[in-house]
Each structure stands twice: as structure tokens, then as C-alpha cells.
Design an enzyme around this catalytic site. Sequence first.
Site, PDB file in Angstrom:
ATOM      1  N   TYR A 436       0.852  -1.081  -0.069  1.00  0.00           N
ATOM      2  CA  TYR A 436       0.016  -0.024  -0.173  1.00  0.00           C
ATOM      3  C   TYR A 436       0.796   1.286   0.028  1.00  0.00           C
ATOM      4  O   TYR A 436       1.932   1.204   0.190  1.00  0.00           O
ATOM      5  CB  TYR A 436      -0.941  -0.006   1.215  1.00  0.00           C
ATOM      6  CG  TYR A 436      -0.681  -0.111   2.355  1.00  0.00           C
ATOM      7  CD1 TYR A 436       0.728   0.028   2.897  1.00  0.00           C
ATOM      8  CD2 TYR A 436      -1.603  -0.687   3.473  1.00  0.00           C
ATOM      9  CE1 TYR A 436       1.132   0.032   4.303  1.00  0.00           C
ATOM     10  CE2 TYR A 436      -1.311  -0.532   4.839  1.00  0.00           C
ATOM     11  CZ  TYR A 436       0.189  -0.341   5.377  1.00  0.00           C
ATOM     12  OH  TYR A 436       0.233  -0.443   6.610  1.00  0.00           O
ATOM     13  N   GLU A 437       0.211   2.264  -0.321  1.00  0.00           N
ATOM     14  CA  GLU A 437       0.800   3.649  -0.509  1.00  0.00           C
ATOM     15  C   GLU A 437       1.822   3.827  -1.639  1.00  0.00           C
ATOM     16  O   GLU A 437       2.820   4.331  -1.661  1.00  0.00           O
ATOM     17  CB  GLU A 437       1.536   4.052   0.683  1.00  0.00           C
ATOM     18  CG  GLU A 437       0.631   4.288   2.077  1.00  0.00           C
ATOM     19  CD  GLU A 437      -0.586   4.950   1.862  1.00  0.00           C
ATOM     20  OE1 GLU A 437      -0.593   5.725   0.995  1.00  0.00           O
ATOM     21  OE2 GLU A 437      -1.562   4.535   2.539  1.00  0.00           O
ATOM     22  N   GLY A 438       1.264   2.888  -2.663  1.00  0.00           N
ATOM     23  CA  GLY A 438       2.284   2.610  -3.864  1.00  0.00           C
ATOM     24  C   GLY A 438       3.279   1.550  -3.544  1.00  0.00           C
ATOM     25  O   GLY A 438       3.989   1.588  -2.879  1.00  0.00           O
TER      26      GLY A 438
END
Length: 590
Positions: A436-438
Site C-alpha cells: 500500500y501507499e504505492g
Amino acid sequence: MPDYKAPLDDMKFVLFDVLEANRLADIPGYEDASEDIMRAILDEAAKLNESVLAPINASGDTEGCSYDPQTHAVKTPEGFKEAYQQFSQGGWTGLTADPEYGGQGLPHLLKLCLNEMVCSANFSIGMYPGLSHGAIDAVTQHANDELKQQYLPNLVSGQWSGTMCLTEPQCGTDLGLITTRANPNADGSYALTGTKIWITGGEQDLTENIIHLVLAKLPDAPDSTRGISLFLVPKILDDGSRNPVFCGGLEHKMGINGSSTCVMNFEGAKGWLVGEENKGLKCMFTMMNAARIMVGIQGLGAAEAAYQISLDFCRERLQSRSVSGPQNPNGKADPIIVHPDVRRMLAQQKAFIEGARAMAYWTGYQLDLSHKHPDPEERQRADDLVQIMTPLVKAHLTDEGYLSIDQALQSMGGSGFTKDWGVEQLQRDSRISRIYEGTNGIQALDLVGRKLLIRDGRLPGAFITAMRELLTTATNTSYIGQADRCLSAVEEALGWIGENAFTDPEQGAAAATPLLKLFSVTAMSVFWAVLDAKAAEGLAGNGSYSKTFYSGKQKAAAHFYRITMPLVSGYLEDIRAGKDTLMAFTDNEF
């Protein structure tokens, strides 16, 4: 299961011996951040995490969150609400927030230290205030004064929480594909309609209100990332009525079961524009950058907790005799810590964790300089470093943190695979941090496709200059040569990128991940040289810790270079190999 113990000596050594973070108090706006105050805050944070958050970690994983489809309500695990209340009432949600809105205005570096402890103690519960911090930053920097006055005080106090609503069923990384719409209302607000998925804390029972920051498109907006706007959408409106934004269900996840990960349906929900029309992605990146550094800290915190468990286990578990002869002659077997392969796993964990802590905290220190240093040139220099370090901290600390936890589990044998010891939960919980968050592949593409190019291409040079400046402080170490060879390898890799990637973007994309790894281990090599030098000073009689504390760091430094230097040449060769073996396959040949 061993109790979590915050590694305060290790943390304070990096803060005050290595970084000299007490100098932050000389910067206007951080005058209250004296060394005594920071030490006291760390001590109190340790007590909270050890006695309040850690005891409900395993039970929270077992119970998880529950969803009521009739009311759309989500219940968090037993004890989470009370623990969150202690967290917020202690002022931890507003540690770094602007005092104008009730925050304490302390350095972001302290928040990173707090986050490390929280992620060691209870990964899941840390998600709730973690997303609120990002929402506070985005509203503070981009919202108008009316929205700030209306929403920040309760966000800062923790009475309300915040979310970040980006992803939709049909799009994640490519946000230009979002279909959530925001139609103007006559009163200047907007009606938002659409579905968002994987929303951390989208619904929960910890706070009185939830403030959603939502990416959506206006009716006539360009159908791309250039047409995205950011909106503030509260769960409860000013008049106490329920805004039509509802949880449609919980995701069934591999880990972080105590964190509510929601499908959120916006059914004409009322919201207000944050920032300018069609500039929402820029505003959201304020949250994303803060969140990416926080996620890197999650990798560090989880690895630290796993290391503590495995180290205690390996000291106590009796199995076989040392190959050099009995070390526990009064017992039937020796503790497994005597075995070289077990020590290999423990040493790898120690070398990663302590180097990663220095790398992350230094990045946090630069973040504070970028916000408040009185010299604009120094602020810009520090921000350049934060920009290039963010993908390194996010990707490297989560990749290697997960592998470090795997070493902890492996060192414990079958016991590590059971729920009794907690390492398998850390393995499951931390796996999301690489996604997550890229995803970490996206972090690598961010490095090669954006960070190498923005600001007239000066960021790589700023990184190399800063690393070499750090090496000048490491006068008592024998590792300057190794660190300098790593920096030379980065320069060689950048030369290859310059010659090949800008004319053929696939070459840059193929080199992205090994380039990020090369940058990361190079940074770690510099920080280990500095750590070794400071440990040498301590052993010479200038330190406040034990001799074994310092000698352990020096031996960890030696092990770090032993296992890292071969990787550097491997990453460089991987970069130079280019795209050929990757792009030669047809789809049917996979």
C-alpha cells in the site's frame, strides 16, 4: 510470548549521538524540542506502547473487526477503543500538529520514533491515527481558513479521525481512471458519488466523526490525472445529520485484522473542495509522502518486534550441542544461539534494523529542516533530500523488514510458525507495507522516472553530496572505503541510466528496482560507517552506554558490510543488463 520493550537506548543513540537532534531546538518553531523534553517524550511513548497497545495486539488479530450490514457500522476489537482514547487523550495525535489548532508543534522526527514503537507494539491500531496525521497535513497545507478552523482542532485532538480515499475497483496506481464524481451544489459544496475501496479506517467506533479526503472529478474535468480534485467529506455534518457516505463491507485480509479496511460508498455525500479545482493529486501527495515514510517505519517497527522475540527464543531454546563443544555443560543441550547459522539470522536482523533506524531518522530530521529551517536554501536542500529518500525509506525498509521478520521466524523453527510467539502475526501484518501507499515497484519507478528528473535533475547529486558529507563525520571508522565504493557504484548506475533510459523508457523501467536497492544499500552503508564511528567514540570513554552496547554495534557494522558489498556489484550488473531478458518473452511464453 515475550513482552515488547521499546529499544530506547538504540533510539536515543541515533537521535542524540549520531544525528545530534537536540540542535532542532535552535530552529524557530522547535524551541520546545530540547534534548530533555525529547527524551522524556520517548520514555512516555515507550510506557504507552508497552503497557497499553502491545497487550491487545494478539487478541486484536484474533478477533478482528466486525461489520453490521444493517447499520453499516464497524466494531473494532475489544480494548481498541479504550486504548485509542488513552492515545488521543495523551496528546499523541497532535504531537507534530500546528499549535494554532491544538497541536504541540514538535518535530516530525519525534513522530517517526513514536510510529516505530506503535508499529512494534500494535501494527493495526497504529493505522487509525496514522491516516489522521496525513489528513491533518493535507488540510493544513491546502484547505482554506474556514475548513481549517472547522475541522483541524478535532482532528488534531483525535476526537475525529481522517481517511485517504483514492483507490476504486477499476483503478489503483492509475488514478486517472477514477470515476467518482463531484457535482456542484448551490451552497458552494459538492455532491460526491462513487465507490472507494481499501479505505483504512473508513468506518470504525473509535472516534465521533470521520473526515474523508476524497479524490473525485468535476463534471467538466479532463478525463485524466489532470482532472482530479480533492474534497473533504465528513461522516457527520455540522447539524449532526448523517452524510450519505457508508461502509459497504470489510476486506478479508491476510493481516492487520484489527484495522478496518473498508469499501466506502458515496451516495451524493456533501463535501467541500480542498485546494484548487483539478489540482487534487498535488494536494493528495502531501498525504502520500507522509504516509510513505510512515509505512517505511512500519517495516522497521515490525522487524524490531520480531527480532526481540527471536533473540529471546534463541537464548533460551536448548537444542543440540555447539560444534565447538558444550557451552551449557550442566544441561542436556546448548541454547541455539551458539549455532553459526542461527547467529547468521540474528546478525542479519540486527544489521538491518539498526542501519534502517539511522536511515529513517535522518530522513525525518531532513523533513523537519525542510519545514522550519530559517534559511530558505537550507529548507530547499533538505526538501530535495526528503524527496529522493522517501521512496528509499518506503521500499527498502518494508522489503528488508519483511525479510528480517522471515529470518526471525526461521530462527525459531516450528515455534515461529505458530501463533503462540507472535512472529507469524508480524509476518502477516507487515506484508501489506510492501504494497500500500504505492507498491515498492511503484516506488522504484518514482525514483527512476520522477526523482531523477525533477528540479532540473539535481536530486541524485544532492543525495551523493549529503552522503559524502556524512562520511566526513565518520573519522573513527575503517568503513569509509566500502561506503565510498557504494557511492561510486551509484554514480556508475546513474551514468548508465543517462545513456540508455532516457532514449528507451523500458530500459529505465527495467533498471528501476535494482537502482532503488542500490541507492538504499548505499545509504545504509554510509549510516553504518557513521554508527561505527560513534560506537568507537563511545568505547573510547566518551559514551553513556555499556561497552557491549558499543561493541555490538561495531560487530553489526562488520557483518553489514560482509553481506552488503557483494550485493552492490550484483545490483550494478542487474542495472547494466537492461531490459533484454525481461522484454524478450512473448505473453504466451510466461
